[in-house]
Scaffold this active site. Structure first.
Site, PDB file in Angstrom:
ATOM      1  N   GLU A   1      35.137  30.093  47.073  1.00  0.00           N
ATOM      2  CA  GLU A   1      34.746  31.320  46.374  1.00  0.00           C
ATOM      3  C   GLU A   1      33.527  31.059  45.498  1.00  0.00           C
ATOM      4  O   GLU A   1      33.533  30.149  44.665  1.00  0.00           O
ATOM      5  CB  GLU A   1      35.920  31.782  45.502  1.00  0.00           C
ATOM      6  CG  GLU A   1      35.638  33.081  44.810  1.00  0.00           C
ATOM      7  CD  GLU A   1      36.827  33.583  44.029  1.00  0.00           C
ATOM      8  OE1 GLU A   1      37.309  32.838  43.162  1.00  0.00           O
ATOM      9  OE2 GLU A   1      37.278  34.707  44.287  1.00  0.00           O
TER      10      GLU A   1
ATOM     11  N   GLU B   1      47.399  36.552  40.352  1.00  0.00           N
ATOM     12  CA  GLU B   1      46.349  37.203  41.156  1.00  0.00           C
ATOM     13  C   GLU B   1      45.145  36.273  41.109  1.00  0.00           C
ATOM     14  O   GLU B   1      44.539  36.115  40.052  1.00  0.00           O
ATOM     15  CB  GLU B   1      45.945  38.541  40.530  1.00  0.00           C
ATOM     16  CG  GLU B   1      46.969  39.625  40.630  1.00  0.00           C
ATOM     17  CD  GLU B   1      47.139  40.173  42.012  1.00  0.00           C
ATOM     18  OE1 GLU B   1      46.403  39.761  42.937  1.00  0.00           O
ATOM     19  OE2 GLU B   1      48.034  41.004  42.179  1.00  0.00           O
TER      20      GLU B   1
ATOM     21  N   LYS C   1      46.049  38.079  26.411  1.00  0.00           N
ATOM     22  CA  LYS C   1      45.027  37.069  26.092  1.00  0.00           C
ATOM     23  C   LYS C   1      43.878  37.260  27.074  1.00  0.00           C
ATOM     24  O   LYS C   1      43.940  36.814  28.212  1.00  0.00           O
ATOM     25  CB  LYS C   1      45.652  35.674  26.259  1.00  0.00           C
ATOM     26  CG  LYS C   1      45.095  34.583  25.385  1.00  0.00           C
ATOM     27  CD  LYS C   1      43.641  34.252  25.583  1.00  0.00           C
ATOM     28  CE  LYS C   1      43.307  33.549  26.865  1.00  0.00           C
ATOM     29  NZ  LYS C   1      41.856  33.514  27.115  1.00  0.00           N
TER      30      LYS C   1
ATOM     31  N   CYS D   1      37.263  39.652  43.004  1.00  0.00           N
ATOM     32  CA  CYS D   1      38.060  38.694  43.792  1.00  0.00           C
ATOM     33  C   CYS D   1      38.288  39.209  45.213  1.00  0.00           C
ATOM     34  O   CYS D   1      38.414  38.417  46.137  1.00  0.00           O
ATOM     35  CB  CYS D   1      39.377  38.462  43.088  1.00  0.00           C
ATOM     36  SG  CYS D   1      40.132  39.995  42.601  1.00  0.00           S
TER      37      CYS D   1
HETATM   38  P1  NAD Z   1      39.599  31.527  34.782  1.00  0.00           P
HETATM   39  O1  NAD Z   1      40.692  31.164  35.695  1.00  0.00           O
HETATM   40  O2  NAD Z   1      38.699  30.476  34.278  1.00  0.00           O
HETATM   41  O3  NAD Z   1      40.164  32.255  33.472  1.00  0.00           O
HETATM   42  C1  NAD Z   1      41.029  33.354  33.524  1.00  0.00           C
HETATM   43  C2  NAD Z   1      41.803  33.450  32.210  1.00  0.00           C
HETATM   44  O4  NAD Z   1      42.642  32.302  32.076  1.00  0.00           O
HETATM   45  C3  NAD Z   1      40.943  33.482  30.947  1.00  0.00           C
HETATM   46  O5  NAD Z   1      41.531  34.376  30.029  1.00  0.00           O
HETATM   47  C4  NAD Z   1      41.043  32.049  30.428  1.00  0.00           C
HETATM   48  O6  NAD Z   1      40.857  31.945  29.024  1.00  0.00           O
HETATM   49  C5  NAD Z   1      42.464  31.698  30.794  1.00  0.00           C
HETATM   50  N1  NAD Z   1      42.733  30.260  30.948  1.00  0.00           N
HETATM   51  C6  NAD Z   1      41.853  29.253  31.179  1.00  0.00           C
HETATM   52  N2  NAD Z   1      42.513  28.080  31.310  1.00  0.00           N
HETATM   53  C7  NAD Z   1      43.828  28.354  31.186  1.00  0.00           C
HETATM   54  C8  NAD Z   1      45.023  27.573  31.261  1.00  0.00           C
HETATM   55  N3  NAD Z   1      44.996  26.262  31.499  1.00  0.00           N
HETATM   56  N4  NAD Z   1      46.210  28.195  31.118  1.00  0.00           N
HETATM   57  C9  NAD Z   1      46.284  29.527  30.901  1.00  0.00           C
HETATM   58  N5  NAD Z   1      45.193  30.317  30.812  1.00  0.00           N
HETATM   59  C10 NAD Z   1      43.976  29.739  30.950  1.00  0.00           C
HETATM   60  O7  NAD Z   1      38.822  32.686  35.538  1.00  0.00           O
HETATM   61  P2  NAD Z   1      37.512  33.443  35.070  1.00  0.00           P
HETATM   62  O8  NAD Z   1      36.370  32.490  35.167  1.00  0.00           O
HETATM   63  O9  NAD Z   1      37.726  34.162  33.801  1.00  0.00           O
HETATM   64  O10 NAD Z   1      37.427  34.564  36.254  1.00  0.00           O
HETATM   65  C11 NAD Z   1      36.866  34.312  37.508  1.00  0.00           C
HETATM   66  C12 NAD Z   1      37.903  33.957  38.529  1.00  0.00           C
HETATM   67  O11 NAD Z   1      38.996  34.877  38.506  1.00  0.00           O
HETATM   68  C13 NAD Z   1      37.377  34.030  39.939  1.00  0.00           C
HETATM   69  O12 NAD Z   1      37.717  32.837  40.610  1.00  0.00           O
HETATM   70  C14 NAD Z   1      38.073  35.230  40.573  1.00  0.00           C
HETATM   71  O13 NAD Z   1      38.299  35.141  41.938  1.00  0.00           O
HETATM   72  C15 NAD Z   1      39.333  35.314  39.831  1.00  0.00           C
HETATM   73  N6  NAD Z   1      39.823  36.704  39.798  1.00  0.00           N
HETATM   74  C16 NAD Z   1      40.888  37.068  40.581  1.00  0.00           C
HETATM   75  C17 NAD Z   1      41.342  38.363  40.566  1.00  0.00           C
HETATM   76  C18 NAD Z   1      42.505  38.802  41.395  1.00  0.00           C
HETATM   77  O14 NAD Z   1      43.053  39.858  41.144  1.00  0.00           O
HETATM   78  N7  NAD Z   1      42.927  38.065  42.377  1.00  0.00           N
HETATM   79  C19 NAD Z   1      40.721  39.307  39.759  1.00  0.00           C
HETATM   80  C20 NAD Z   1      39.642  38.900  38.991  1.00  0.00           C
HETATM   81  C21 NAD Z   1      39.204  37.593  39.008  1.00  0.00           C
END
Ligand code: NAD
Length: 486
Positions: free
Chosen positions: A390, A257, A181, A291
């Site tokens: 962040e 992650e 997803k 990240c």
């Molecule tokens: P997000 O947490 O909003 O979304 C990530 C994913 O989760 C998306 O596919 C979203 O549709 C899904 N999602 C949203 N709500 C959910 C829920 N309640 N249950 C399950 N899934 C849900 O993050 P984003 O805005 O897409 O990405 C940015 C963030 O991701 C930043 O904070 C960044 O630090 C983090 N990030 C971390 C890593 C890592 O490896 N540590 C890598 C990339 C991004």
């Protein structure tokens, strides 16, 4: 190709439209609508989970190691055949600067699939503990590693190929089936994986399902469904908390992650100019949307003004540029929503007493697209929210330190623990500072830790578990002990 959407779902081995119609994907550099992706509903997600469950329970996928290795190589080769088309698509959909597509944004993760294929063939799936007589009963004991089952993979938009493949590669290598997803902002990067799997590999129906959707709720659905055994999530720490809480209902394994606010420590014996220039360059690559990017630069207090001048000078020279240009380091942020979030932090930084040594807003010469100038905030302490939270944009904070112990204290004074960097003239001393950081990865004097064989992940609120490397592969395995009576 369907008439109603440009790109389709992969459900139970077939490329199909979503029952929710379609949604648009946008070029963040221009706001141009690139086209549409299939918009899955909860009913589509339900079918995808059912297909993955059946493929795991009723086919020989998990048992046939050689077949899986072959399928992973087919996937790698299929993606490589489309590499130039994918490169242009990634630049346009993700806003990723072209130079990054030759590394972590495309070529590197595609190549890494081969590493996981090799691992399937070399891994010790069973180990022999030999004979023993526990409680006087002669027994021969063996330990087997086997797949966990159905994996729900939930991914963000910032490095979509890297993160999608860093979940698919090890999950499939271990013998699991997967429902992927992806984030609504980058559906095409995931949908092309579905196309290559369906059209160019022997991966059986149901083993991989790709469910693009405008609805975040489908991610939550994956975390609740009892047919899913493990949730592998990459995204924000706030969502990670929700994933963990929701998965607790059915006691799923969770692999997380999450976010970071990593420190770049410049020791007092470092070449200040080289270190600060490198910190500026690495801090705003891909507009800071990584990240593990080091966004707090810690410099010796007595050289703070000089460090500010060097860092700001480098950032100003880099600027924000067209991601299609191969000289661009910092492109746009992904969306209007993300730009607003970053601007909120810029305002907050000023309210907290900070000032901008460069940047601080939108570039004057762009009226389309989601742009923020490379920005350096000075004058804050590590207690300020803009220094602790962040931001996920091209925004760096410069902080003073009073020697090695103080630098380690400030770096570790964070709810996060994802990554870090240390620069110093004496490598032994820099290495000893690196060992004291409470983070999953550290770069010393520009060393690059990224690689298929290197475990990546976070301490503290940056996550649970490791991705990549043997440790990352083993996240997707169960352990079974079998004892035979003699
Ligand atoms: P997000 O947490 O909003 O979304 C990530 C994913 O989760 C998306 O596919 C979203 O549709 C899904 N999602 C949203 N709500 C959910 C829920 N309640 N249950 C399950 N899934 C849900 O993050 P984003 O805005 O897409 O990405 C940015 C963030 O991701 C930043 O904070 C960044 O630090 C983090 N990030 C971390 C890593 C890592 O490896 N540590 C890598 C990339 C991004």
């Amino acid at each position: 190709m369907s008439r109603t959407t440009d790109r389709l779902l992969l459900l139970d081995g077939r490329l199909v439209p979503g029952t929710g119609g379609s949604f648009e994907t946008i070029n963040p550099a221009t706001e141009e609508v690139l086209g549409t992706a299939a918009d899955a509903t909860a009913a589509d997600m339900d079918r995808a989970i059912g297909a993955a469950r059946r493929a795991f329970d009723e086919t020989g996928w998990a048992a046939d190691h050689a077949f899986r290795a072959r399928c992973l190589r087919q996937l790698r080769d299929g993606l490589r055949r489309r590499a130039e088309e994918l490169r242009e698509m990634t630049i346009r959909e993700v806003g990723a600067p072209r130079f990054l597509t030759f590394g972590a944004q495309l070529d590197a993760p595609v190549g890494d699939l081969g590493w996981f294929a090799d691992l399937v063939e070399s891994y010790a799936w069973e180990s022999d503990l030999g004979r023993a007589e526990p409680m006087g009963m002669p027994s021969h004991r063996r330990v087997r590693r086997e797949a966990v089952g159905v994996v729900g993979a939930i991914t963000p938009w910032n490095f979509p190929h890297q993160i999608n493949l860093a979940k698919l590669g090890p999950a499939l290598a271990a013998g699991n089936t997967v429902v992927l997803k992806p984030a609504p902002d980058t559906p095409w990067c995931a949908a092309v994986l579905g196309e290559v799997i369906a059209e160019e590999t022997d991966i059986p129906a149901g083993v991989v399902n790709v469910v693009t959707s405008s609805d975040h709720g489908l991610g939550a659905q994956l975390t609740r469904d009892p047919r899913v055994d493990l949730v592998s999530f990459t995204g924000s720490t706030a969502t990670g908390r929700e994933v963990m809480a929701s998965a607790a209902g059915t006691l799923k394994r969770v692999f997380l992650e999450l976010g970071g606010k990593s420190a770049f420590i410049v020791l007092d014996d470092a070449d200040l100019r080289a270190a600060c220039s490198y910190a500026a360059f690495s801090g705003v690559a891909h507009a800071g949307q990584g990240c593990a990017i080091t966004t707090r630069i810690l410099v010796p207090r007595e050289r703070y003004a000089e460090a500010a001048e060097i860092t700001a000078g480098t950032l100003a020279k880099l600027g924000a540029g067209d991601p299609a240009d191969d000289r661009t380091i910092c492109g746009p942020v992904i969306s209007a929503r993300q730009r607003e979030r970053v601007e909120g932090y810029l305002e907050l930084a000023v309210k907290e007493g900070g000032s901008f040594a460069c940047g601080g807003g939108r570039p004057a010469d762009r009226d389309k697209g989601f742009w923020i100038e490379p920005t350096l905030i000075t004058g804050l302490s590590n207690e300020a929210r803009a220094a602790r939270e962040e931001i996920f944009g091209p925004v760096l904070v410069l902080l003073p330190h009073d020697g090695d112990d103080d630098a380690v204290r400030i770096a570790n004074d964070s709810p996060y623990g994802l990554s870090g960097a240390v620069h110093g003239g004496d490598v032994e001393r820099a290495r000893s500072v690196a060992r004291r950081l409470r983070t999953g990865t550290v770069s010393v004097n520009g060393g690059v830790w990224y690689g298929a064989d290197v475990p990546f992940g976070g301490y503290k609120q940056s996550g649970i578990g490791r991705e990549m490397g043997v440790a990352g592969f083993e996240e997707y395995l169960e352990t079974k002990a079998i004892a035979e009576g003699l």
